[in-house]
Design a protein around this motif. Structure first.
Motif, PDB file in Angstrom:
ATOM      1  N   MET A   1     -41.888  16.136  22.338  1.00  0.00           N
ATOM      2  CA  MET A   1     -42.254  17.173  21.383  1.00  0.00           C
ATOM      3  C   MET A   1     -42.424  18.493  22.123  1.00  0.00           C
ATOM      4  O   MET A   1     -43.512  18.864  22.539  1.00  0.00           O
ATOM      5  N   HIS A   2     -41.298  19.188  22.324  1.00  0.00           N
ATOM      6  CA  HIS A   2     -41.297  20.394  23.142  1.00  0.00           C
ATOM      7  C   HIS A   2     -41.361  21.684  22.314  1.00  0.00           C
ATOM      8  O   HIS A   2     -41.386  22.764  22.890  1.00  0.00           O
ATOM      9  N   GLY A   3     -41.331  21.593  21.015  1.00  0.00           N
ATOM     10  CA  GLY A   3     -41.312  22.792  20.210  1.00  0.00           C
ATOM     11  C   GLY A   3     -39.905  23.334  20.043  1.00  0.00           C
ATOM     12  O   GLY A   3     -38.929  22.777  20.544  1.00  0.00           O
ATOM     13  N   SER A   4     -39.789  24.444  19.325  1.00  0.00           N
ATOM     14  CA  SER A   4     -38.469  25.012  19.055  1.00  0.00           C
ATOM     15  C   SER A   4     -38.534  26.533  19.125  1.00  0.00           C
ATOM     16  O   SER A   4     -39.612  27.127  19.228  1.00  0.00           O
ATOM     17  N   ARG A   5     -37.361  27.134  19.062  1.00  0.00           N
ATOM     18  CA  ARG A   5     -37.269  28.589  19.111  1.00  0.00           C
ATOM     19  C   ARG A   5     -36.057  29.043  18.311  1.00  0.00           C
ATOM     20  O   ARG A   5     -35.115  28.265  18.100  1.00  0.00           O
ATOM     21  N   ILE A   6     -36.097  30.283  17.840  1.00  0.00           N
ATOM     22  CA  ILE A   6     -34.944  30.882  17.180  1.00  0.00           C
ATOM     23  C   ILE A   6     -34.053  31.495  18.256  1.00  0.00           C
ATOM     24  O   ILE A   6     -34.507  32.309  19.056  1.00  0.00           O
ATOM     25  N   THR A   7     -32.786  31.092  18.274  1.00  0.00           N
ATOM     26  CA  THR A   7     -31.869  31.602  19.293  1.00  0.00           C
ATOM     27  C   THR A   7     -30.920  32.664  18.758  1.00  0.00           C
ATOM     28  O   THR A   7     -30.295  33.387  19.551  1.00  0.00           O
ATOM     29  N   SER A   8     -30.784  32.768  17.438  1.00  0.00           N
ATOM     30  CA  SER A   8     -29.942  33.819  16.864  1.00  0.00           C
ATOM     31  C   SER A   8     -30.251  33.961  15.383  1.00  0.00           C
ATOM     32  O   SER A   8     -30.825  33.054  14.766  1.00  0.00           O
ATOM     33  N   VAL A   9     -29.855  35.092  14.834  1.00  0.00           N
ATOM     34  CA  VAL A   9     -30.005  35.335  13.402  1.00  0.00           C
ATOM     35  C   VAL A   9     -28.729  35.978  12.871  1.00  0.00           C
ATOM     36  O   VAL A   9     -27.890  36.465  13.641  1.00  0.00           O
ATOM     37  N   GLY A  10     -28.582  35.993  11.560  1.00  0.00           N
ATOM     38  CA  GLY A  10     -27.443  36.645  10.924  1.00  0.00           C
ATOM     39  C   GLY A  10     -27.758  36.887   9.462  1.00  0.00           C
ATOM     40  O   GLY A  10     -28.651  36.254   8.909  1.00  0.00           O
ATOM     41  N   HIS A  11     -27.050  37.812   8.844  1.00  0.00           N
ATOM     42  CA  HIS A  11     -27.301  38.082   7.436  1.00  0.00           C
ATOM     43  C   HIS A  11     -26.018  38.503   6.742  1.00  0.00           C
ATOM     44  O   HIS A  11     -25.033  38.872   7.384  1.00  0.00           O
ATOM     45  N   TYR A  12     -26.059  38.462   5.412  1.00  0.00           N
ATOM     46  CA  TYR A  12     -24.898  38.856   4.613  1.00  0.00           C
ATOM     47  C   TYR A  12     -25.373  39.388   3.273  1.00  0.00           C
ATOM     48  O   TYR A  12     -26.301  38.845   2.666  1.00  0.00           O
ATOM     49  N   GLN A  13     -24.734  40.474   2.829  1.00  0.00           N
ATOM     50  CA  GLN A  13     -24.965  41.016   1.496  1.00  0.00           C
ATOM     51  C   GLN A  13     -23.623  41.313   0.837  1.00  0.00           C
ATOM     52  O   GLN A  13     -22.682  41.755   1.510  1.00  0.00           O
ATOM     53  N   PRO A  14     -23.506  41.084  -0.457  1.00  0.00           N
ATOM     54  CA  PRO A  14     -22.249  41.372  -1.149  1.00  0.00           C
ATOM     55  C   PRO A  14     -21.914  42.861  -1.095  1.00  0.00           C
ATOM     56  O   PRO A  14     -22.805  43.706  -0.920  1.00  0.00           O
ATOM     57  N   ALA A  15     -20.651  43.172  -1.278  1.00  0.00           N
ATOM     58  CA  ALA A  15     -20.206  44.559  -1.184  1.00  0.00           C
ATOM     59  C   ALA A  15     -20.679  45.405  -2.362  1.00  0.00           C
ATOM     60  O   ALA A  15     -20.883  46.612  -2.223  1.00  0.00           O
ATOM     61  N   GLY A  16     -20.847  44.786  -3.524  1.00  0.00           N
ATOM     62  CA  GLY A  16     -21.242  45.537  -4.704  1.00  0.00           C
ATOM     63  C   GLY A  16     -22.653  46.088  -4.598  1.00  0.00           C
ATOM     64  O   GLY A  16     -23.585  45.351  -4.276  1.00  0.00           O
TER      65      GLY A  16
END
Length: 315
Positions: A1-16
């Motif tokens: 049980m070593h825990g976790s981490r966020i290694t990357s993120v990303g996002h998206y929104q429609p063009a309209g």
């Protein structure tokens, strides 16, 4: 049980993009009325050919690319959404198929606006328990599909989008990058935010939500920081559910993280429900307003009057 981490993120929104002026041509409202009450200028709106899983797919693909991670490196996919049309296959399965992830555990989480922070905690717990090593966590909602566009009190609020994070197990001896979650709900006030009926429609008791959020949530957010072992003046950014600028700003002030950047993505994106926290976080990272290792308070709240918050290290 070593825990976790966020290694990357990303996002998206429609063009309209739907502006306040566009809305004024649809319902009895104005740019001044909307800005003075909710602080929103624009929102992105998906077309009929853009279902929730497409929004989620784009965000997930960007997060995987940022991590340099091939699809077969993921063994858990968790999608937070409250606007899925079909019951099966679920959004996680649909997104996994689009991304080519071969054999993940695939589950959806419906905690409405607090969905992403609940999903992130679920992935963290799975990694800590040894049930997963790499997870893709996505918040995605198409709020435009469930709003009454003749009701100016609700249609001015909503937008569509998705945000994603790759969560990986820490190495032995490495400090966890996702702190303990603080979560809960107020079931007797659950009808303050609703998506009900056939067809389903979004509605809320705005004043009730405002009073609850600005008075009850600040001590809970501070407790999440304490659980993670951070003093408030160490927090580099505060990313709250982007419900309404008139909620976000006083809530951030009452939390008391005086040195923190406060995410205000609601101004340009509207309320994107489960997408709002990861969308705002990903934009802060993209713009360089926070850097690798910075402690960031995430706090989602809303539907069911549920809440969940944790401090994470910026990837």
């Amino acid at each position: 049980m070593h825990g976790s981490r966020i290694t990357s993120v990303g996002h998206y929104q429609p063009a309209g993009v739907l502006t306040n002026e566009d809305l004024a041509a649809m319902v009895d409202t104005s740019d001044e009325w909307i800005r003075s009450r909710v602080g929103i200028r624009t929102r992105h709106i998906a077309g009929p050919e853009e279902p929730v899983d497409e929004l989620a797919w784009h965000a997930g693909a960007k997060a995987l690319a940022a991590a340099g991670l091939p699809p077969d490196g993921v063994d858990l996919v968790v999608v937070a959404t409250s606007t899925a049309v079909d019951r099966s296959p679920n959004m996680a399965a649909r997104v996994s198929a689009r991304l080519g992830i071969p054999a993940p555990a695939a589950l959806d989480v419906n905690v409405v606006c607090a969905g992403f922070t609940h999903a992130l905690a679920t992935a963290d717990h799975a990694v800590r328990a040894g049930a997963a090593t790499r997870a893709l966590v996505i918040g995605a909602d198409k709020m435009s599909s469930i709003v009454d566009w003749t009701d100016r009190s609700s249609c001015v609020l909503v937008g569509d989008g998705a945000g994603a994070a790759v969560v990986e197990a820490c190495e032995p001896g490495q400090e966890p990058g996702i702190g303990p979650v603080l979560w809960g709900s107020v079931p007797e006030m659950g009808d303050a935010v609703r998506i009900e009926g056939e067809p389903p429609r979004f509605a809320q008791e705005g004043q009730k939500v405002y009073r609850w959020a600005t008075t009850q949530l600040p001590p809970l957010a501070r407790q999440a920081c304490e659980r993670a072992g951070f003093a408030l003046d160490e927090i580099a950014a505060v990313v709250l559910h982007q419900a309404n600028l008139r909620i976000v700003e006083p809530l951030a002030e009452r939390i008391g993280a005086v040195n923190a950047v406060v995410a205000r993505d609601v101004v340009d994106s509207g309320n994107t429900s489960a997408a709002s926290v990861p969308l705002a976080l990903s934009k802060l990272v993209e713009r360089g307003e926070i850097v690798t290792g910075d402690p960031v308070l995430l706090f989602g709240f809303g539907g069911n009057l549920s809440y969940a918050g944790q401090v994470v290290r910026c990837p």
